[in-house]
Write an enzyme that holds these catalytic residues in place. Structure first.
Site, PDB file in Angstrom:
ATOM      1  N   MET A  29      11.054  -3.034  -5.449  1.00 44.74           N
ATOM      2  CA  MET A  29      11.189  -4.495  -5.476  1.00 44.74           C
ATOM      3  C   MET A  29       9.879  -5.137  -5.934  1.00 44.74           C
ATOM      4  SD  MET A  29      13.776  -5.493  -2.439  1.00 44.74           S
ATOM      5  CE  MET A  29      12.592  -5.524  -1.121  1.00 44.74           C
ATOM      6  N   GLY A  30       9.005  -4.344  -6.568  1.00 47.29           N
ATOM      7  CA  GLY A  30       7.751  -4.895  -7.089  1.00 47.29           C
ATOM      8  C   GLY A  30       6.722  -5.110  -5.990  1.00 47.29           C
ATOM      9  N   LEU A  32       3.711  -4.011  -6.143  1.00 50.87           N
ATOM     10  CA  LEU A  32       3.447  -2.571  -6.025  1.00 50.87           C
ATOM     11  C   LEU A  32       2.104  -2.279  -5.351  1.00 50.87           C
ATOM     12  CD1 LEU A  32       4.758  -1.440  -9.534  1.00 50.87           C
ATOM     13  CD2 LEU A  32       6.010  -1.588  -7.364  1.00 50.87           C
ATOM     14  N   HIS A  33       2.089  -1.204  -4.601  1.00 45.19           N
ATOM     15  CA  HIS A  33       0.876  -0.757  -3.914  1.00 45.19           C
ATOM     16  C   HIS A  33       0.787   0.768  -4.060  1.00 45.19           C
ATOM     17  CE1 HIS A  33       3.748   0.431  -0.859  1.00 45.19           C
ATOM     18  NE2 HIS A  33       4.119  -0.831  -0.668  1.00 45.19           N
ATOM     19  N   GLY A  35       1.584   3.115  -2.183  1.00 44.39           N
ATOM     20  CA  GLY A  35       2.793   3.846  -1.757  1.00 44.39           C
ATOM     21  C   GLY A  35       3.737   4.005  -2.929  1.00 44.39           C
ATOM     22  N   HIS A  36       4.013   2.897  -3.614  1.00 45.48           N
ATOM     23  CA  HIS A  36       4.856   2.977  -4.810  1.00 45.48           C
ATOM     24  C   HIS A  36       4.193   3.894  -5.861  1.00 45.48           C
ATOM     25  CE1 HIS A  36       5.848  -1.273  -3.370  1.00 45.48           C
ATOM     26  NE2 HIS A  36       7.044  -0.724  -3.417  1.00 45.48           N
ATOM     27  N   GLN A  60      20.364  -7.631  -0.339  1.00 45.12           N
ATOM     28  CA  GLN A  60      19.924  -6.857   0.824  1.00 45.12           C
ATOM     29  C   GLN A  60      19.097  -7.691   1.804  1.00 45.12           C
ATOM     30  OE1 GLN A  60      17.786  -4.000  -1.787  1.00 45.12           O
ATOM     31  NE2 GLN A  60      16.216  -4.005  -0.198  1.00 45.12           N
ATOM     32  N   GLN A 152      17.197   4.381   4.900  1.00 45.02           N
ATOM     33  CA  GLN A 152      17.655   4.074   3.535  1.00 45.02           C
ATOM     34  C   GLN A 152      17.843   5.365   2.743  1.00 45.02           C
ATOM     35  OE1 GLN A 152      15.970   0.851   0.914  1.00 45.02           O
ATOM     36  NE2 GLN A 152      14.792   2.543   0.081  1.00 45.02           N
ATOM     37  N   ARG A 186       5.035  -6.144   2.333  1.00 43.85           N
ATOM     38  CA  ARG A 186       5.012  -7.251   3.303  1.00 43.85           C
ATOM     39  C   ARG A 186       3.676  -7.357   4.036  1.00 43.85           C
ATOM     40  NH1 ARG A 186      10.866  -5.926   3.761  1.00 43.85           N
ATOM     41  NH2 ARG A 186      11.944  -7.830   3.145  1.00 43.85           N
TER      42      ARG A 186
HETATM   43  P1  AMP Z   1      10.322  -1.371  -1.971  1.00 41.19           P
HETATM   44  O1  AMP Z   1       9.626  -1.962  -3.147  1.00 41.19           O
HETATM   45  O2  AMP Z   1       9.748  -1.799  -0.655  1.00 41.19           O
HETATM   46  O3  AMP Z   1      11.821  -1.477  -2.055  1.00 41.19           O
HETATM   47  O4  AMP Z   1      10.018   0.189  -2.034  1.00 41.19           O
HETATM   48  C1  AMP Z   1      10.345   0.955  -3.163  1.00 41.19           C
HETATM   49  C2  AMP Z   1      10.198   2.399  -2.836  1.00 41.19           C
HETATM   50  O5  AMP Z   1       8.858   2.673  -2.452  1.00 41.19           O
HETATM   51  C3  AMP Z   1      11.088   2.838  -1.659  1.00 41.19           C
HETATM   52  O6  AMP Z   1      11.624   4.119  -1.939  1.00 41.19           O
HETATM   53  C4  AMP Z   1      10.120   2.871  -0.512  1.00 41.19           C
HETATM   54  O7  AMP Z   1      10.500   3.776   0.508  1.00 41.19           O
HETATM   55  C5  AMP Z   1       8.856   3.338  -1.213  1.00 41.19           C
HETATM   56  N1  AMP Z   1       7.688   2.980  -0.413  1.00 41.19           N
HETATM   57  C6  AMP Z   1       7.334   1.761   0.043  1.00 41.19           C
HETATM   58  N2  AMP Z   1       6.238   1.826   0.803  1.00 41.19           N
HETATM   59  C7  AMP Z   1       5.880   3.135   0.846  1.00 41.19           C
HETATM   60  C8  AMP Z   1       4.826   3.872   1.486  1.00 41.19           C
HETATM   61  N3  AMP Z   1       3.918   3.279   2.237  1.00 41.19           N
HETATM   62  N4  AMP Z   1       4.782   5.200   1.283  1.00 41.19           N
HETATM   63  C9  AMP Z   1       5.724   5.838   0.529  1.00 41.19           C
HETATM   64  N5  AMP Z   1       6.735   5.201  -0.097  1.00 41.19           N
HETATM   65  C10 AMP Z   1       6.807   3.870   0.059  1.00 41.19           C
END
Ligand code: AMP
Length: 280
Positions: A29-30, A32-33, A35-36, A60, A152, A186
């Protein structure tokens, strides 16, 4: 790197794939950090072509949730993705994905009746809807998901299995700040004081794992969580559960044979955060 805002132009480009070339997808969902970025790096390393979708999926979000405030940083996101070697960014407007009001509702049996599904009704309907739409449009060979959103991932895995999607799912570990806070788009909502108290989630999970032999049952652990919460006045517990890793069923014991994993969600101020940890 090419950026697509509509389905047709993306699919024209997709036709250029040579048979046998593997396409990896990272749905996001952009905002980005790192983790992404960890998912993206893995996708780039394992596939011939990597696509990242950036779409803040309205279906969602609940009516009182943060859809309109959700951070949107497309330019910055694209700069990061380009530096990571991504080939295609698919960033459609909501009207492109949902031209009309949707008439399909995805009903899940048990798997969304717990954890985030209980406190965010309709959330996983939206997740299944958007991921299935993205899989149909992008048709990836592999798709990468983070285990921060553990429920999820389980739901998408079930969807792929039951609907015979021809995609390999790749689960990726949770990326954390050095102090243990799980990275989340967030986290930018947190004030300095809230940022400190956001450690409630990780500190609680880590403490439980360290002193696991002190607990007899999942209920003892819940008492410990409520006790810990008292030290974090800005945090409000949404849920804490210990469930079987494999199928999200209730656990009878905290022994390795039950594959116990602890799941936590809490509001810190008004920001809702989630985390989870395998207990072995
Ligand atoms: P989102 O943009 O929050 O929908 O996340 C997109 C993808 O990145 C999803 O598969 C999340 O589980 C993954 N994601 C988000 N935060 C993390 C994190 N801290 N570590 C690993 N994957 C992450």
């Amino acid at each position: 790197m090419k950026i697509f805002h509509n389905i047709q132009s993306f699919q024209e480009e997709r036709k250029q794939l040579i048979p046998g070339q593997k396409l990896g997808l990272v749905p996001t969902m952009g905002a980005l950090h790192a983790g992404h970025a960890s998912l993206v790096k893995r996708a780039v390393a394992e596939n011939d072509v990597t696509a990242v979708s950036i779409f803040v999926n309205p279906t969602q979000f609940g009516p009182t949730e943060d859809l309109s405030n959700y951070p949107r940083t497309l330019e910055q996101d694209c700069a990061l993705l380009e530096s990571l070697g991504v080939d295609w960014v698919f960033a459609p407007m909501a009207k492109e994905i949902y031209p009309d009001e949707s008439q399909l509702i995805f009903s899940l049996k048990d798997i969304d009746k717990k954890l985030c599904g209980r406190t965010r009704p309709g959330h996983f309907n939206g997740v299944v809807q958007v991921v299935s739409i993205l899989f149909h449009i992008i048709r990836p060979d592999r798709a990468y998901f983070g285990l921060k959103d553990y429920q999820q991932f389980q739901i998408i895995r079930q969807m792929v299995k039951e609907l015979h999607f021809q995609v390999e799912l790749v689960p990726c570990p949770i990326v954390r700040e050095t102090d243990g806070l799980a990275l989340s788009s967030r986290n930018v909502y947190l004030s300095a004081a809230e940022r400190k108290q956001a450690l409630f989630l990780n500190h609680t999970l880590t403490a439980i794992k360290q002193k696991l032999e002190d607990f007899q049952t999942a209920s003892d652990v819940k008492d410990f969580v409520h006790h810990t919460l008292a030290q974090y006045p800005l945090a409000k517990l949404d849920y804490f559960e210990i469930l079987n890793d494999k199928n999200l069923a209730e656990v009878d014991s905290l022994t390795p044979s039950d594959f116990p994993r602890a799941f936590i969600a809490a509001f810190v101020g008004t920001t809702r955060l989630i985390d989870n940890m395998a207990l072995y």
